[in-house]
Write a protein that holds these residues in place. Sequence first.
Motif, PDB file in Angstrom:
ATOM      1  N   PRO A  84      14.848  14.816  15.799  1.00 18.99           N
ATOM      2  CA  PRO A  84      13.980  13.676  16.160  1.00 18.99           C
ATOM      3  C   PRO A  84      14.247  12.428  15.311  1.00 18.99           C
ATOM      4  CG  PRO A  84      12.706  15.694  16.143  1.00 18.99           C
ATOM      5  CD  PRO A  84      14.081  16.054  15.637  1.00 18.99           C
ATOM      6  N   GLU A  85      14.594  12.633  14.046  1.00 14.04           N
ATOM      7  CA  GLU A  85      14.888  11.469  13.197  1.00 14.04           C
ATOM      8  C   GLU A  85      16.107  10.704  13.722  1.00 14.04           C
ATOM      9  OE1 GLU A  85      14.876  12.108   8.908  1.00 14.04           O
ATOM     10  OE2 GLU A  85      16.531  10.696   8.735  1.00 14.04           O
ATOM     11  N   GLN A  86      17.125  11.473  14.136  1.00 15.43           N
ATOM     12  CA  GLN A  86      18.301  10.846  14.749  1.00 15.43           C
ATOM     13  C   GLN A  86      17.900  10.103  16.013  1.00 15.43           C
ATOM     14  OE1 GLN A  86      20.829  14.521  15.067  1.00 15.43           O
ATOM     15  NE2 GLN A  86      22.440  13.006  15.315  1.00 15.43           N
ATOM     16  N   GLY A  87      17.019  10.741  16.784  1.00 13.06           N
ATOM     17  CA  GLY A  87      16.564  10.126  18.029  1.00 13.06           C
ATOM     18  C   GLY A  87      15.856   8.812  17.771  1.00 13.06           C
ATOM     19  N   ALA A  88      15.037   8.780  16.729  1.00 13.56           N
ATOM     20  CA  ALA A  88      14.314   7.551  16.401  1.00 13.56           C
ATOM     21  C   ALA A  88      15.297   6.448  16.003  1.00 13.56           C
ATOM     22  CB  ALA A  88      13.316   7.813  15.280  1.00 13.56           C
ATOM     23  N   ARG A  89      16.297   6.815  15.209  1.00 12.33           N
ATOM     24  CA  ARG A  89      17.317   5.826  14.810  1.00 12.33           C
ATOM     25  C   ARG A  89      18.077   5.309  16.026  1.00 12.33           C
ATOM     26  NH1 ARG A  89      18.173   5.749   9.631  1.00 12.33           N
ATOM     27  NH2 ARG A  89      17.332   7.438   8.379  1.00 12.33           N
ATOM     28  N   ARG A  90      18.458   6.243  16.897  1.00 13.40           N
ATOM     29  CA  ARG A  90      19.238   5.878  18.075  1.00 13.40           C
ATOM     30  C   ARG A  90      18.432   4.954  18.990  1.00 13.40           C
ATOM     31  NH1 ARG A  90      18.697   7.762  22.741  1.00 13.40           N
ATOM     32  NH2 ARG A  90      17.608   9.653  22.082  1.00 13.40           N
ATOM     33  N   GLU A  91      17.185   5.355  19.269  1.00 13.75           N
ATOM     34  CA  GLU A  91      16.372   4.536  20.171  1.00 13.75           C
ATOM     35  C   GLU A  91      16.154   3.144  19.593  1.00 13.75           C
ATOM     36  OE1 GLU A  91      15.391   4.916  23.152  1.00 13.75           O
ATOM     37  OE2 GLU A  91      15.684   7.037  23.571  1.00 13.75           O
ATOM     38  N   CYS A  92      15.908   3.083  18.296  1.00 16.86           N
ATOM     39  CA  CYS A  92      15.687   1.787  17.659  1.00 16.86           C
ATOM     40  C   CYS A  92      16.945   0.924  17.791  1.00 16.86           C
ATOM     41  CB  CYS A  92      15.298   1.985  16.196  1.00 16.86           C
ATOM     42  SG  CYS A  92      14.760   0.461  15.390  1.00 16.86           S
ATOM     43  N   ARG A  93      18.092   1.540  17.526  1.00 15.32           N
ATOM     44  CA  ARG A  93      19.360   0.805  17.614  1.00 15.32           C
ATOM     45  C   ARG A  93      19.614   0.337  19.042  1.00 15.32           C
ATOM     46  NH1 ARG A  93      22.819   4.802  17.416  1.00 15.32           N
ATOM     47  NH2 ARG A  93      22.173   5.261  15.289  1.00 15.32           N
ATOM     48  N   GLU A  94      19.446   1.263  20.016  1.00 16.58           N
ATOM     49  CA  GLU A  94      19.746   0.942  21.405  1.00 16.58           C
ATOM     50  C   GLU A  94      18.811  -0.127  21.966  1.00 16.58           C
ATOM     51  OE1 GLU A  94      21.404   5.390  22.726  1.00 16.58           O
ATOM     52  OE2 GLU A  94      19.520   4.630  23.548  1.00 16.58           O
ATOM     53  N   GLU A  95      17.536  -0.022  21.599  1.00 17.57           N
ATOM     54  CA  GLU A  95      16.550  -0.915  22.213  1.00 17.57           C
ATOM     55  C   GLU A  95      16.444  -2.258  21.516  1.00 17.57           C
ATOM     56  OE1 GLU A  95      13.462   2.323  24.159  1.00 17.57           O
ATOM     57  OE2 GLU A  95      12.801   1.139  22.457  1.00 17.57           O
ATOM     58  N   THR A  96      16.772  -2.302  20.215  1.00 19.85           N
ATOM     59  CA  THR A  96      16.499  -3.536  19.464  1.00 19.85           C
ATOM     60  C   THR A  96      17.704  -4.096  18.721  1.00 19.85           C
ATOM     61  OG1 THR A  96      15.942  -2.527  17.328  1.00 19.85           O
ATOM     62  CG2 THR A  96      14.209  -2.564  19.015  1.00 19.85           C
ATOM     63  N   GLY A  97      18.754  -3.309  18.549  1.00 16.24           N
ATOM     64  CA  GLY A  97      19.897  -3.763  17.765  1.00 16.24           C
ATOM     65  C   GLY A  97      19.690  -3.633  16.268  1.00 16.24           C
TER      66      GLY A  97
END
Length: 176
Positions: A84-97
């Motif tokens: 889940p921590e990876q998922g949070a990083r990924r989503e943040c990166r994908e959605e916001t840069g």
Amino acid sequence: MGLSGAPYRFCPHCGDRLAPRVVEGHALPGCPSCPFVAFRDPKVVVAAIAVDRQGRVLVIRRGIAPGLGEWALPGGYVDFDEHPEQGARRECREETGCELGPVRLEGVFHVRLADAGLVVVAYSGRVRAGRPCPTPEAPELGFFAADGVPRLAFESHREALAAWRAAAPVVGAGVG
Ligand SMILES: [Zn+2]
């Protein structure tokens, strides 16, 4: 969201027509010819409280349903093979840069929808690289002072933000 409660009508193993079977108090589609039961697992969702050097929180206006046009934390579904921590990083990166530095678990929240359940895992962390950049999932976004965050669409996000606010601010997140 693809959260239909009864995705199977036929057994994916043997093709027989499924019939209701009571398993631990829940009536679930079960196969009369083999052990298959269409268990209904909750979906795991992550939310990221991404904070800048001034302690402001990154909030997005959602470009997709649910919550289309409303404010929310960056986040989304966790892939089957990621922490889940990876998922949070990924989503943040994908959605916001924006790239998160070290993160802290802020809490785990349960959401009961009409025909589905969500487990929302919320992390907070300092943005260590990147800058907010609009994306199709977040056509509008920006940092807001902790006490000036617009109303968030999802109760779990509001709860996560409250948990973060109640705790001490992130300290020693590396890049200062
Ligand atoms: Zn079967």
